[in-house]
Design a protein around this motif. Structure first.
Motif, PDB file in Angstrom:
ATOM      1  N   LEU A  12       0.826  -1.207   0.000  1.00  0.00           N
ATOM      2  CA  LEU A  12       0.000   0.000   0.000  1.00  0.00           C
ATOM      3  C   LEU A  12       0.861   1.258   0.000  1.00  0.00           C
ATOM      4  O   LEU A  12       0.633   2.189  -0.775  1.00  0.00           O
ATOM      5  N   ARG A  13       1.851   1.297   0.870  1.00  0.00           N
ATOM      6  CA  ARG A  13       2.728   2.469   0.949  1.00  0.00           C
ATOM      7  C   ARG A  13       3.561   2.640  -0.325  1.00  0.00           C
ATOM      8  O   ARG A  13       3.684   3.730  -0.851  1.00  0.00           O
ATOM      9  N   GLY A  14       4.140   1.546  -0.787  1.00  0.00           N
ATOM     10  CA  GLY A  14       4.945   1.610  -2.000  1.00  0.00           C
ATOM     11  C   GLY A  14       4.111   2.003  -3.205  1.00  0.00           C
ATOM     12  O   GLY A  14       4.524   2.827  -4.026  1.00  0.00           O
ATOM     13  N   TRP A  18       4.582   5.298  -5.635  1.00  0.00           N
ATOM     14  CA  TRP A  18       4.721   5.236  -7.093  1.00  0.00           C
ATOM     15  C   TRP A  18       3.638   6.050  -7.787  1.00  0.00           C
ATOM     16  O   TRP A  18       3.894   6.694  -8.807  1.00  0.00           O
ATOM     17  N   VAL A  19       2.410   6.022  -7.252  1.00  0.00           N
ATOM     18  CA  VAL A  19       1.338   6.847  -7.828  1.00  0.00           C
ATOM     19  C   VAL A  19       1.713   8.323  -7.720  1.00  0.00           C
ATOM     20  O   VAL A  19       1.590   9.085  -8.683  1.00  0.00           O
ATOM     21  N   GLY A  20       2.189   8.748  -6.561  1.00  0.00           N
ATOM     22  CA  GLY A  20       2.592  10.143  -6.375  1.00  0.00           C
ATOM     23  C   GLY A  20       3.718  10.542  -7.307  1.00  0.00           C
ATOM     24  O   GLY A  20       3.678  11.609  -7.943  1.00  0.00           O
ATOM     25  N   ILE A  25       5.529  13.258 -12.474  1.00  0.00           N
ATOM     26  CA  ILE A  25       6.078  13.167 -13.832  1.00  0.00           C
ATOM     27  C   ILE A  25       5.039  13.605 -14.856  1.00  0.00           C
ATOM     28  O   ILE A  25       5.348  14.346 -15.800  1.00  0.00           O
ATOM     29  N   LEU A  26       3.778  13.166 -14.675  1.00  0.00           N
ATOM     30  CA  LEU A  26       2.716  13.572 -15.597  1.00  0.00           C
ATOM     31  C   LEU A  26       2.526  15.086 -15.595  1.00  0.00           C
ATOM     32  O   LEU A  26       2.384  15.708 -16.659  1.00  0.00           O
ATOM     33  N   LEU A  57       3.720   4.471 -14.396  1.00  0.00           N
ATOM     34  CA  LEU A  57       4.000   4.407 -12.958  1.00  0.00           C
ATOM     35  C   LEU A  57       2.725   4.546 -12.135  1.00  0.00           C
ATOM     36  O   LEU A  57       2.541   3.845 -11.132  1.00  0.00           O
ATOM     37  N   VAL A  58       1.839   5.446 -12.546  1.00  0.00           N
ATOM     38  CA  VAL A  58       0.568   5.609 -11.835  1.00  0.00           C
ATOM     39  C   VAL A  58      -0.236   4.319 -11.905  1.00  0.00           C
ATOM     40  O   VAL A  58      -0.742   3.824 -10.892  1.00  0.00           O
ATOM     41  N   LEU A  59      -0.351   3.752 -13.094  1.00  0.00           N
ATOM     42  CA  LEU A  59      -1.121   2.524 -13.277  1.00  0.00           C
ATOM     43  C   LEU A  59      -0.545   1.372 -12.450  1.00  0.00           C
ATOM     44  O   LEU A  59      -1.272   0.682 -11.722  1.00  0.00           O
TER      45      LEU A  59
END
Length: 164
Positions: A12-14, A18-20, A25-26, A57-59
């Motif tokens: 969950l944290r990782g 990665w989403v952040g 980047i987006l 990375l978000v996905l």
């Protein structure tokens, strides 16, 4: 701890991290000049590749978070409440390899060679430990050579980028 030494909490944290990072980047790629006034095509715009990477990375971060959320229901709470350290040996090794690649190899060696060495070292270090050493090295070398060739070709002939 469960498979591979990960926990639902670490997934969950990782995944959230990665989403952040992917969102940053987006946002950065969206703010880049698009050269629309000069008739630039979508795939040739400077922010195109970073946007693809950020979106990926978000996905994948969301997938990791979903995995953690699903596993959370199946894990028993740890008796002592101990948590895994933020920087473990694998993350530290990955950071060191990446810095070596970016700060030392790129610019001193041809891009294709630096990339082949980086990928081969990465694959060799993280190959399953039960694999025979010879197989691990052969797979690592093949992965390095193939990845280097594909990346070099794509950047030079599709994105028209001169590599160092």
């Amino acid at each position: 701890m469960t498979e591979g030494g990960t926990t639902a909490r670490s997934d969950l944290r990782g995944g959230a991290a990665w989403v952040g990072f992917g969102l940053l980047i987006l946002i950065g790629s969206w703010r880049m000049e698009r050269f629309e006034s000069m008739g630039a095509q979508l795939y040739a715009m400077p922010g195109f590749v970073p946007a693809l990477l950020g979106g990926t990375l978000v996905l994948l971060g969301l997938v990791l978070m979903l995995r953690g959320w699903a596993r959370r229901r199946h894990e028993a709470a740890a008796a002592d409440g101990a948590t895994a350290p933020l920087l473990n040996g694998r993350i530290s090794t990955t950071l060191a390899l990446t810095l070596l690649y970016a700060a030392v190899l790129i610019g001193r060696l041809p891009f294709w060679l630096a990339t082949a060495l980086f990928v081969a070292a990465f694959v060799a270090l993280y190959a399953p430990p039960e694999q025979a050493r010879t197989r691990r090295l052969v797979v690592a070398l093949l992965a390095g050579v193939i990845t280097s060739a594909v990346v070099t070709w794509v950047f030079q002939y599709i994105f028209l980028v001169r590599l160092p």
